[in-house]
Every structure is written in C-alpha cells, then in structure tokens.
Design an enzyme around this catalytic site. Structure first.
Site, mmCIF file in Angstrom:
data_model
loop_
_atom_site.group_PDB
_atom_site.id
_atom_site.type_symbol
_atom_site.label_atom_id
_atom_site.label_comp_id
_atom_site.label_asym_id
_atom_site.label_seq_id
_atom_site.Cartn_x
_atom_site.Cartn_y
_atom_site.Cartn_z
ATOM 1 N N ASP A 47 0.930 -1.289 0.156
ATOM 2 C CA ASP A 47 -0.253 -0.075 -0.103
ATOM 3 C C ASP A 47 0.986 1.287 0.086
ATOM 4 O O ASP A 47 2.328 1.103 0.045
ATOM 5 C CB ASP A 47 -1.032 -0.022 1.226
ATOM 6 C CG ASP A 47 -2.073 0.633 0.933
ATOM 7 O OD1 ASP A 47 -2.002 1.748 0.040
ATOM 8 O OD2 ASP A 47 -3.351 0.631 1.534
HETATM 9 C C1 BGC Z 1 -5.160 3.220 0.052
HETATM 10 C C2 BGC Z 1 -4.969 2.285 -0.902
HETATM 11 C C3 BGC Z 1 -4.982 2.720 -2.219
HETATM 12 C C4 BGC Z 1 -3.545 3.507 -2.226
HETATM 13 C C5 BGC Z 1 -3.099 3.975 -3.564
HETATM 14 C C6 BGC Z 1 -3.674 4.025 -0.002
HETATM 15 O O1 BGC Z 1 -3.572 5.116 1.075
HETATM 16 O O2 BGC Z 1 -4.991 2.514 1.444
HETATM 17 O O3 BGC Z 1 -6.533 1.383 -0.924
HETATM 18 O O4 BGC Z 1 -5.015 1.926 -3.453
HETATM 19 O O5 BGC Z 1 -3.491 4.364 -1.324
HETATM 20 O O6 BGC Z 1 -4.012 5.294 -4.059
#
Ligand code: BGC
Length: 711
Positions: A251
C-alpha cells in the site's frame, strides 16, 4: 491459474536480456500525483506509474517510459477504480446490498473498461475487507460484514475487471484491515489466527480463485506483524496455501511505515523485510528504488531473487497485452465515457442497491398525486452521493435526488432546510409553511462524501450538524415523514428512525438520484437487503449477526434502568443494562412493496457423508399485490464443533422474482465448504455432527431444518 507457456517464454527471453537497473525499475511504483513531472522515468525506468490518467496524458507518459526503457517496456498505469471511473456507481457497500453478483460484475466491467479507455491498466480493486465497525470510514469501500457475501462480490468484481480486457485488478487490503482497533483507520487487527482464517481470509482466496492479478498488503498489523512484511501471511498463506502467483504491491508508502510500526530500524531494514516477504512492487516509498541494489551488493540476495518479482510484473504486462497496446484512442475515450449504456447501468445499480428499511402504513411508495416537500441538506446535492473514491466523477454528472424526483412528479418542492455540518441557521417558519402545503415530507440526511473513506473514522456515528434536531422538528409537523439516508456508513439513527414513518437507505448512490427516485415512487419495487447490521448505538460496536455465542446468551430479558444499581443485571446473561444488544435493523433485512412467505423447507436427505453436498428446497410465495424480487438467504449453524462456531453464517442466497400470488419451489445446493471451517490447528475440516439450516428473508427470521454429517 495455469501459466501461459508462450507468455512465460517471452518473459524469460526478456529477463535474460535486461540489466539489473532495468529489473529493479520494474519493481518501482511512482506516484504522478506527488511528482507530476515524473522525474524518475528516465533515471529509474519505473514499472508502474500511478494517478495520471486520461488517454492523451497517459499516451504522453507511456511514450516517455517506452523511450527510456532499453527494451521498450510500457508502464502499468494505476488508478483506484473502486466504484466507477467517470460513470460513478453506488459505493461497494451499497452495491453489495443488491446481493446481485452479476450486477457487481457488470459494474466492474464497465468501470474497468472506462478506466482502460483512459490508459489505466491496473486498478487497485476490489476491496474485500470485512467491516463490522461503522466508525471505520472505509466500510464504504467493501461488501459489508459477511465473509460469504464479501467473497461472492469480490470474485464477481474480479471477473468483471478481467473481462474488460487490457486491465487487471489488485485485491486489497490483505488482511483484516477492517478490524482496525477502535474503528480507527490503519490501526492493528487484534484477532487470532482462527478468526483470521474463518472470517477475513476467505474473500481473498475467492478473488485469487477468480483470477486476480495483484494483492495489496494492508497498512495494519495482523497477528502482531505489519502486513507489508508479514512473511507468514504473504509468502506462506497467500502464495503457499492459496497459490497466488501474481504481483504483491504494497500500500502507499507502507514500506517506509515499517519504521513507525517499530519493526524496521531504517529504510534499508524495511527493504530487507519486505523483499524477504515476497513483496514485488514498492508503492510510493521509493525504497526498492534506492535500496535493492545495496542488498545485491552486500550479497543478501542474488539477481535470481530479483528476477522472481520482475518475472511476475512482466508476466502481468504480457498477459494484459500491454506491449502491443499501451497507447489509447482519445476519440474512443470521449465517445464511450459516460455513454448511455454506462449511465443506464449506474441507474439500475442505484435502484437495486437502495434498501427500504421501514415502511409503516405503506407510507411509500409516493404517488404522483401527492404534494411532496423534499427537504434536508442532501436532497439536491450532487457531490455527497459520489462517495470518496469518485475517480474522475464530477458533481455535475449527478442527477440529484431532487432532479430524479422531478422527472417523476411535478408536485415536488425542495427546501434545503439545514446544513449537513455545523450549526448554521434553520428557517423553521419557512419549512413549516411549506410542510403545511404538502401531503408528505421526504427528508434527505446523511454525511458529506469526505466523512467516510480512508482516514475518515468517526468516534460518533449519529447524524452530524443540526440534522438530528431538524428531523425531530419535521416529525412535529403532522405529516408523514420519509427519511432518506445518503451516507458511506451505517449510523445510529435510532431516534430519527422512531420519528419517521418510512426510512430508505440508498447510501452514496453514485450519479443516479433518478434510480433512487424510482424506488421512492414505486417505479422500481425495492429488492436490496442490508449487507451490514444497522446499530442502535455506537456502544454496541462491533455488531454483526454471525457472532459466536456466549455460555450465557441474551434471552430477551427486559432492561429496566432503575435507581438501584443492584437491580440492573437481573438474569446474568450477556447484554447491556443501558441499551439493546440487538441491531436496529439486522443483516439481510430489506423490505419490498410486496410481501413474501416462506414454507415447506426441506433437504434432499437427513444424513450425509462428509463428501456429499446438501440440496435445500423451500417454497417462496409473493403474498402481496405487486411483482417483487426477494433475496432468499440460507444460513448454517454448526451445533457442536471443536471450536465455538458462529450462531449462524450465510452460505447461499437466491434472488427470486415473483408475480402477485405466484409461488415457486426454490432449490439451492450447499457444497461441503458451507459446513467446513478452520479448526484450532488451522486445518480446514468438516466435522461430522448436526447442522441447522435456516432459510428466510433476513438473518433473524426463517424456518430451520436439521441435518447430520456422519463419518
Ligand atoms: C489506500 C489504498 C490505495 C492507495 C493508492 C492508499 O492510501 O489505502 O487503498 O490503493 O492509497 O491510492
């Protein structure tokens, strides 16, 4: 998934010719939102670029990426396409209330197609986190509280993304992210492995089986180890047990955050931990970019080790056909974006995701002859219904609830009445006068879209601002009152519910307030069911139907708060002395404008061997005056097992449409999975013994039948 030998051959030929620098680049993920100039394209040759879509822009970037790469390798272009790209669908929580996997699959196909037309080749979806705590703002993004439903919906969404062509998915957030302690985002999941395996992991397994290309480890700690470096759950369970062969992408910035978690001393340490856990792609922390070479130089890993991840990334790119098509047609993009087919699908989804919670004295449907006062802060709001992950969605694309209602009646007046947040003025006299001239009041309340979603947890889950006071005021005006709840989470609306004659929950419904209006006016007979329990009070949370029992279950004792503390806990069972233990509305609940009757439940046999499946049959009758669609739900309870099992668990459902008076014999087959679980040694078993099967229209009613599995 069986590997394609032709692709494998191409991947190996390419890897054999790539420099180590190029290879490391393939494992790097850069964020165009943070660095729109993308300074790393030429120096690092990143394999993945995020958040810069639109065919023209994407083409520009891909040309740079391909030119910078000695082997002309295009980038995976990433976006979070969670509920549509430009055509915004109801939030996933709402969509799951449709109990309609075909609908979810089609919506995901459209969303992925629309995104791919704009250059996106990797969507960070589906999100399959079980959420049993509405304080957690990300409850909006998943399919609710139930393991089986989350798995069915996750698999459907995976198939939908894959069927678009040229784009793949990334299931997230692996795992137990929704179990955030205290409902606070990013917080640790304090659960044991048995619960993890029985409740939180199955939806991920379902997505792997449906052919998902990526998995994203969650930000949080599960079983004591942050997921970004949880070797046991990533390399052991996900890759080893589930056989996942695709890409694991962290993530955002999560590798760096291993330092805050207190498991890595510095970025280099974080790099070592994540790499050792088979993490392929470093989203946004730029650690692999800076530190993988050092691991090689210090002899901690070999080039073969790096090839493992590169192989997975390149396989994915070949599979998507990215090498042959990385430039997109801007004309096709504008012709199809928000096209009538996509809009119609969004409208159908809004109708099928709207849950009718309450309907005293048949207050709904509205009639064209009624003079209607629509009021409340979200009645004519085009932004709130779009939710948090609206991608390229725009408020001006939304048909608001008011606009939708006006399409069906010319007798609707709108007065906003009060703000959604804050303590702004309310012109009570004006609303009173308008109500007097009306036959019925419809009040649209809820939350603005930014109050749920990532990092938007709440400690309170009542309606914000002066909305509660406003609903109370409306209830004194001697007109039937319909509450419409537009939000990304469940709320404590117990008081407002009691004051209203009807309650409709369309959630954040996307662009189609006209779909919700059709439910209000009965042009569409509501068919959705809650995929999450509606609490009575924040103090009950976590609240979910498939809980295990206590040795002293609540037996319905009447709670009487008296002045004498001694008289509070009267029967020593498991309940609160100051609030109910039951939900306001249970999982699976949802009304229709007609009624249904279940009867004659039976199974094909009474005794089964542990390798047999069970066929359940029942008669469903439409006992009302109009056609309707019922979601018949099948629950299973293991009467005595080696570990305490839930009091009931959903194991199947069927949507049945019936004309007035029509009845149908419905049959459903439950495979042995419906009766199996992980025991305390984490072995997946079907233990012989008695099981209760219950069939009904929600998780608290229905008829039951007993069966037995023998050795
Ligand atoms: C979120 C994810 C997301 C990623 C990219 C993160 O902060 O937890 O769900 O895919 O950002 O945008």
């Amino acid at each position: 998934m069986k590997k394609d030998t032709e692709i494998t051959r191409k991947v190996e030929a390419l890897i054999a010719d790539m420099s180590i620098k190029e290879k490391i680049g393939q494992l790097c993920f850069v964020n165009g939102e943070r660095d729109p100039e993308l300074p790393f394209i030429e120096s690092v040759m990143p394999g993945t670029v995020a958040n810069l879509s639109g065919a023209a822009l994407s083409n520009e970037i891909q040309k740079r990426v391909v030119a910078a790469s000695p082997h002309n390798i295009p980038a995976l272009m990433v976006s979070d396409v969670i509920q549509g790209y430009r055509t915004i669908f109801p939030i996933p929580l709402a969509e799951a209330c449709s109990f309609d996997p075909a609908l979810a699959e089609n919506n995901s196909r459209i969303a992925a197609t629309e995104a791919n037309l704009s250059g996106v080749s990797w969507t960070m979806a589906p999100m399959v986190d079980i959420a049993r705590d509405p304080r957690w703002g990300r409850i909006a993004e998943g399919a609710g509280e139930d393991t089986y439903l989350c798995g069915v919906m996750g698999a459907a969404r995976t198939r939908g993304i894959n069927s678009a062509g040229g784009i793949g998915g990334c299931v997230k957030h692996y795992c137990a992210y929704g179990n955030a302690e205290g409902g606070r985002d990013y917080n640790a999941a304090q659960i044991n492995e048995n619960e993890l395996r029985n409740v939180y992991l199955p939806p991920f397994k379902a997505c792997v089986e449906a052919g998902i290309d990526g998995v994203m480890p969650s930000f949080n700690t599960t079983l004591g180890v942050p997921m970004t470096c949880n070797k046991y759950l990533l390399s052991g369970v996900l890759r080893g047990e589930f056989g996942f062969e695709g890409c694991i992408a962290t993530d955002y910035n999560a590798m760096d955050e291993l330092i805050n978690h207190g498991v890595a001393e510095d970025r280099y340490h974080a790099c070592r931990l994540a790499f050792d856990s088979t993490v392929d792609v470093d989203m946004g922390s730029l650690i692999y970019m800076n530190d993988l070479q050092r691991m090689l130089d210090e002899g901690l890993i070999t080039e073969d080790d790096i090839d493992e991840g590169v192989r997975r990334v390149l396989y994915f790119k070949f599979k998507l056909g990215l090498f042959d098509r990385y430039l997109y047609d801007t004309e096709k993009e504008s012709a199809l974006t928000l096209c009538p087919e996509y809009r119609a699908a969004a409208k159908d989804a809004a109708r099928k995701s709207t849950v009718l919670l309450k309907n005293e004295s048949n207050t709904l449907p509205l009639s064209e002859n009624q003079k209607i006062l629509l009021t409340g802060p979200l009645g004519d709001d085009g932004d709130a219904p779009l939710g948090w992950w609206r991608c390229k969605g725009r408020a001006e694309d939304t048909t608001t609830l008011f606009a939708g209602m006006k399409q069906l009646s010319d007798k609707v007046e709108f007065i906003k009445g009060c703000d959604v947040l804050g303590d702004g003025e309310i012109d009570f006299d004006a609303v009173k006068a308008a109500a007097k001239a009306s036959d019925i009041i419809v009040c649209a309340v809820g939350e603005p879209s930014f109050m749920s979603g990532e990092s938007h947890s709440r400690g309170e889950i009542t309606l914000p601002g002066r909305q509660r006071e406003y609903v109370k005021f409306l209830s004194t005006l001697n007109k039937p009152l319909v509450l419409v709840l537009i939000s990304g989470r469940t709320h404590d609306i117990s008081e407002e519910n009691a004051l209203s004659d009807a309650v409709l929950c369309p959630w954040e419904f996307g662009i189609s307030g006209d779909g919700v209006a059709e439910v209000l006016f009965g042009k569409y007979n509501p068919s959705a069911k809650l995929c999450v329990s509606f609490p009575n009070n924040v103090g009950q949370i976590p609240l979910y139907y498939s809980h295990t029992n206590t040795g002293r279950p609540y037996k319905g004792a009447k709670i009487e708060m008296s002045k004498s503390v001694k008289s509070f806990a009267t029967d020593f069972t498991s309940y609160y002395i100051d609030m109910p233990v039951t939900p306001l509305y249970p999982f699976g609940h949802g009304l229709s404008y007609t009624s249904f009757e279940y009867s004659s439940l039976s199974t094909d046999k009474a005794e089964y061997s542990t390798d047999e499946s069970v066929t359940v049959a029942f008669t469903l009758k439409n006992t009302g005056e109009r056609e309707g669609c019922e979601t018949a739900q099948v629950y299973v309870r293991d009467i005595a097992a080696s570990v305490a099992r839930p009091v009931k668990e959903l194991k199947g459902f069927e949507k049945v449409t019936l004309a007035p008076g029509e009845e149908k014999r419905v049959t459903l087959t439950l495979s042995k999975d419906a009766f199996s679980f992980y025991n305390f040694r984490n072995e997946y078993v079907l233990e012989p013994g008695k099981f209760e099967i219950t069939v009904g229209g929600d998780s608290v009613s229905g008829d039951s039948v007993m069966i037995e599995f023998t050795e």
